[in-house]
Scaffold this active site. Structure first.
Site, PDB file in Angstrom:
ATOM      1  N   SER A 155     -43.860 -51.328  26.117  1.00  0.00           N
ATOM      2  CA  SER A 155     -44.260 -52.508  25.175  1.00  0.00           C
ATOM      3  C   SER A 155     -44.523 -53.772  25.977  1.00  0.00           C
ATOM      4  O   SER A 155     -45.058 -54.534  25.595  1.00  0.00           O
ATOM      5  CB  SER A 155     -42.757 -52.826  24.576  1.00  0.00           C
ATOM      6  OG  SER A 155     -41.774 -52.709  25.366  1.00  0.00           O
TER       7      SER A 155
ATOM      8  N   HIS B 181     -41.264 -58.107  28.378  1.00  0.00           N
ATOM      9  CA  HIS B 181     -42.094 -58.424  27.419  1.00  0.00           C
ATOM     10  C   HIS B 181     -42.789 -59.568  27.661  1.00  0.00           C
ATOM     11  O   HIS B 181     -43.989 -59.881  27.313  1.00  0.00           O
ATOM     12  CB  HIS B 181     -40.947 -58.532  26.144  1.00  0.00           C
ATOM     13  CG  HIS B 181     -40.530 -57.339  25.773  1.00  0.00           C
ATOM     14  ND1 HIS B 181     -39.483 -57.343  24.803  1.00  0.00           N
ATOM     15  CD2 HIS B 181     -40.685 -56.108  25.957  1.00  0.00           C
ATOM     16  CE1 HIS B 181     -39.054 -56.164  24.727  1.00  0.00           C
ATOM     17  NE2 HIS B 181     -39.828 -55.243  25.496  1.00  0.00           N
TER      18      HIS B 181
END
Length: 345
Positions: free
Chosen positions: A248, A306
């Site tokens: 991610s 992230h």
């Protein structure tokens, strides 16, 4: 045209579904993945967690321990960029050679077709399938295959100590640098894997239409190691060791790049397609959630990774695209002369 393509393909999952998982150590053991806790069924309750008794290397975190990961991050990013520039050059060279070999007359073309018909057999089903894929799918499926291979390796109990050491990013582990890349292709939970690959597949057509497959690959690999370094930096600053895995961080760079490149594109949540919002607003909300996670110390996901991936995607869109990839001519000239001077090529 881009706007319509994005509106159809970029139905994104709710942000928590494609986040990189952070697994902090507890008493020298790996705690259970949060995805497993959220899926407590009768079938899973009967099966012991195979990661429950695995030992995790932990130790004190120091700022000087970031020097080696920083050098590794710069090295991997530079190698990814240079490798993909060479890949682009070789693709253009092959394409130019095929144009030069094209027949000059209609009669020669027919002769070529006849010779091709009798000299070569029909391509196999795998080759036919590969040739039928779009450019973005030819980049996506190798990434998917790598993630599936690593996911399968997690299922082999004998390999799990090796997987924890080399496929989980851990600033206090025995292996520090290599897992920064390998963890980008590592998922233990099937939901985690499915959500990440769905989001990547959704946004990849828009990203490749803007960058091309070579530049996209360079950015994706660089984003993976940069997001891992961002996670290291956060953990060292707060002296909070822990494991991280998942794609991610790299996917956030793709998401932020697309949202910055096409800010007016309408996106929707996968389970609520009736509600739409602008891509530019979506990335601000997602980054805001991750920033809150960093500031407030949320540990359900690796919000620092992230945020690092998203910031890199924005920087690449605003600056890297033109000043880094756009200034590759000097290296291409050097490589061109090197290739011409090599008698074996």
């Amino acid at each position: 045209m881009f706007s319509r393509t994005l509106n159809v393909s970029a139905n994104i999952c709710k942000p928590p579904l494609f986040n990189q998982v952070w697994l902090p150590p507890k008493n020298g053991r790996l705690i259970r993945n949060s995805f497993h806790n959220s899926k407590r069924g009768s079938r899973q309750a009967l099966k012991p967690d195979p990661l429950e008794n695995l030992h995790i290397e932990t130790g004190p975190l120091h700022a000087k321990g970031l020097v080696k990961p920083l050098i590794f991050t710069v090295g991997v990013s530079a190698a990814s960029l240079l490798g993909c520039v060479i890949w682009e050059y070789e693709n253009l060279r092959v394409h130019a050679s095929s144009l030069l070999r094209r027949p000059g007359t209609w009669l020669t073309a027919q002769q070529k077709k006849v010779l091709h018909h009798f000299s070569k057999s029909e391509p196999g089903p795998l080759k036919k399938w590969w040739n039928s894929l779009r450019d973005n799918e030819k980049v996506f499926y190798p990434i998917l295959a790598a993630n599936l291979l690593v996911f399968g390796a997690w299922r082999i109990r004998a390999l799990q100590p090796f997987m924890v050491k080399y496929f989980c990013s851990n600033p206090s582990g025995g292996a520090v640098c290599l897992p920064m890349v390998l963890s980008t292709f590592s998922h233990y939970s099937p939901l985690h894997l499915a959500a990440n690959m769905y989001v990547l597949y959704s946004f990849m057509p828009a990203a490749l239409s803007s960058m091309g497959k070579e530049q996209f690959t360079a950015m994706y690999l660089s984003a993976g190691v940069i997001s891992s370094f961002a996670s290291f930096l956060y953990k060292v600053m707060l002296n909070q060791p822990g494991l991280s895995l998942g794609a991610s961080g790299a996917i956030m760079s793709v998401l932020s790049y697309v949202c910055m490149q096409y800010p007016d594109t309408k996106l929707s949540i996968i389970f609520l397609p009736m509600y739409t919002f602008a891509a530019g607003s979506a990335i601000k909300v997602i980054m805001g959630i991750d920033l809150a996670g960093v500031v407030l110390g949320w540990k359900f996901f690796d919000h620092a990774a992230h945020l690092g991936g998203a910031i890199f995607g924005i920087i690449w869109c605003q600056w890297g695209y033109s000043h880094v990839w756009g200034n590759r001519d000097k290296f291409l000239q050097y490589y061109h002369h090197f290739r011409k001077s090599d008698p074996g090529r």
